[in-house]
Design an enzyme around this catalytic site. Structure first.
Site, mmCIF file in Angstrom:
data_model
loop_
_atom_site.group_PDB
_atom_site.id
_atom_site.type_symbol
_atom_site.label_atom_id
_atom_site.label_comp_id
_atom_site.label_asym_id
_atom_site.label_seq_id
_atom_site.Cartn_x
_atom_site.Cartn_y
_atom_site.Cartn_z
ATOM 1 N N HIS A 95 22.396 -85.800 -84.747
ATOM 2 C CA HIS A 95 23.695 -86.273 -84.550
ATOM 3 C C HIS A 95 24.399 -85.429 -83.495
ATOM 4 O O HIS A 95 25.581 -85.637 -83.029
ATOM 5 C CB HIS A 95 24.283 -85.704 -85.839
ATOM 6 C CG HIS A 95 23.943 -86.359 -86.985
ATOM 7 N ND1 HIS A 95 23.478 -87.844 -87.298
ATOM 8 C CD2 HIS A 95 23.120 -85.807 -87.913
ATOM 9 C CE1 HIS A 95 23.263 -88.233 -88.434
ATOM 10 N NE2 HIS A 95 22.633 -87.084 -88.891
ATOM 11 N N HIS A 96 23.970 -84.350 -82.919
ATOM 12 C CA HIS A 96 24.574 -83.658 -81.911
ATOM 13 C C HIS A 96 23.868 -84.188 -80.494
ATOM 14 O O HIS A 96 22.859 -83.427 -79.972
ATOM 15 C CB HIS A 96 24.610 -82.110 -81.886
ATOM 16 C CG HIS A 96 25.298 -81.161 -81.196
ATOM 17 N ND1 HIS A 96 24.850 -80.524 -80.026
ATOM 18 C CD2 HIS A 96 26.684 -81.100 -81.187
ATOM 19 C CE1 HIS A 96 25.860 -79.873 -79.496
ATOM 20 N NE2 HIS A 96 26.780 -80.307 -80.307
ATOM 21 N N PHE A 97 24.582 -84.832 -79.850
ATOM 22 C CA PHE A 97 24.046 -85.505 -78.599
ATOM 23 C C PHE A 97 22.843 -86.185 -78.727
ATOM 24 O O PHE A 97 21.856 -85.741 -78.263
ATOM 25 C CB PHE A 97 24.182 -84.460 -77.322
ATOM 26 C CG PHE A 97 25.350 -83.702 -76.959
ATOM 27 C CD1 PHE A 97 26.267 -84.453 -76.208
ATOM 28 C CD2 PHE A 97 25.512 -82.634 -77.506
ATOM 29 C CE1 PHE A 97 27.478 -83.885 -75.884
ATOM 30 C CE2 PHE A 97 26.736 -81.884 -77.075
ATOM 31 C CZ PHE A 97 27.752 -82.346 -76.439
#
Length: 146
Positions: free
Chosen positions: A48-50
């Site tokens: 979900h983070h980048f």
């Protein structure tokens, strides 16, 4: 299976497997600690983070530094106490110099600045396995007693 004292400290940290960012302690004494953690591709936050180019969130890097620099060192300093001390992270000032990608092993070193009245303050640094500096600064926490 008997654990050596460093393995015992890591095993007794109050974090579940999905949120424990300490694989091994390399050195530990009254004044300092050095530990490592490998950020695996399967870490939950990478999805979900980048999501197309995953990078380890800074807050996770700070947590890794706090677990090694405060919780592990603090547990060692409190080893004479019969209870399992709990640590509350209170403040930090961290400068980020590089990013951490999946499959990176980080080395965290922390040096005690002071430990008194249940408060531990350390100067902390994070490097990668190629000795590139990732982050540095200071952090502190307090010990909650049973």
């Amino acid at each position: 299976m008997l654990l050596n004292p460093l393995e015992k400290i890591v095993a007794n940290l109050p974090y579940g497997d999905g949120f424990k960012f300490v694989d091994q302690l390399l050195e530990l004494d009254e004044d300092s600690v050095i530990g490592i953690y490998r950020f695996r591709e399967s870490e939950y936050f990478y999805k979900h983070h980048f999501k197309d180019q995953p990078v380890t969130p800074g807050v996770i890097l700070i947590e890794c530094m706090a677990q090694i620099g405060l919780a592990c060192l603090g547990s060692y300093l409190m080893r004479e106490n019969d209870s399992k001390p709990q640590f509350v992270f209170t403040e930090n000032h961290i400068n980020f110099l590089n990013t951490v990608l999946p499959k990176t092993t980080v080395i965290v070193s922390a040096k005690k600045e002071y430990f008194r009245f249940g408060k531990l303050k350390v100067v902390v640094r994070m490097m990668d396995e190629n000795e590139n500096k990732i982050a540095e600064g200071w952090m502190s926490g307090i010990i909650l007693k049973d």
